[in-house]
Design an enzyme around this catalytic site. Sequence first.
Site, PDB file in Angstrom:
ATOM      1  N   HIS A   1       0.781  -1.326   0.085  1.00 49.31           N
ATOM      2  CA  HIS A   1       0.095  -0.064   0.074  1.00 49.31           C
ATOM      3  C   HIS A   1       0.829   1.340   0.000  1.00 49.31           C
ATOM      4  O   HIS A   1       0.512   2.285   0.521  1.00 49.31           O
ATOM      5  CB  HIS A   1      -0.800   0.046   1.189  1.00 49.31           C
ATOM      6  N   ARG A   2       2.106   1.296  -0.521  1.00 47.10           N
ATOM      7  CA  ARG A   2       3.040   2.253  -0.879  1.00 47.10           C
ATOM      8  C   ARG A   2       3.400   2.896   0.799  1.00 47.10           C
ATOM      9  O   ARG A   2       3.865   3.899   1.018  1.00 47.10           O
ATOM     10  CB  ARG A   2       2.347   3.363  -1.461  1.00 47.10           C
TER      11      ARG A   2
END
Length: 213
Positions: free
Chosen positions: A190-191
């Site tokens: 999710h970065r």
Amino acid sequence: MQPLSQIRREYSQGHLTEASLLTDPYAQFDKWMADAVEAGLPDPTAMTVATVNSQGQPSQRIVLLKDVMDGCFVFYTNLGSRKARDLLTNSKISLHFPWHILERQVLVRGSASLLPRQDVQHYFSSRPLSSQLAAWTSKQSQSIESRDALLSRFEDTKTKFSGKEIPAPEFWGGFKIIPQEIEFWQGGEHRLHDRFLFSRENSSHWSIQRLMP
Ligand SMILES: Cc1cc2nc3c(=O)[nH]c(=O)nc-3n(C[C@H](O)[C@H](O)[C@H](O)COP(=O)(O)O)c2cc1C
């Protein structure tokens, strides 16, 4: 081809945590470099070197890291090249290791100075003969009219040194970089990447901060 805006992937190979991070940034770098070599990625020692000239214009190029000694990162190059000219007027430098396959990057920020000539000669002597001849042949970063002209210079260099030991040219040398900061980055889901920044407090002590992704 897909639109560039749609080219993306998740980073999911693992985490860099407070518990797994080594407290010595050089040991952490060695560990990650060993992983990069082990992973078989091409040119694991390749790093992007950023310099800034006297007008404040940055330039970057890939160079091979040749050693980490006495706390310094070392590379070799032509001393008339753009990068060397930049460094001789502005010693500030940034190094970047892009280890995509491992979803990792390392950034080093610091100052560069020239390596002593005996270190340069020692490394130069260990290079393959063709690399030694190429160093004498190329006025790196200067213009030349054609590839034939370059090959002709190479042939002249071969003739000049035929049967002789080749000294390191005076116009070729090395730089050592004393880091002020070293950042380790591991891609996360999710970065939500893991980033740890080591900042030098003094010759032997570093502070460590986790940075937001
Ligand atoms: C994989 C790779 C490794 C390289 N290694 C070096 C190196 O160790 N030293 C060097 O001077 N140039 C090296 N180069 C060439 C540089 O990227 C660059 O073209 C050259 O040094 C001139 O840069 P400058 O005009 O900015 O000084 C390498 C290029 C690549 C793609």
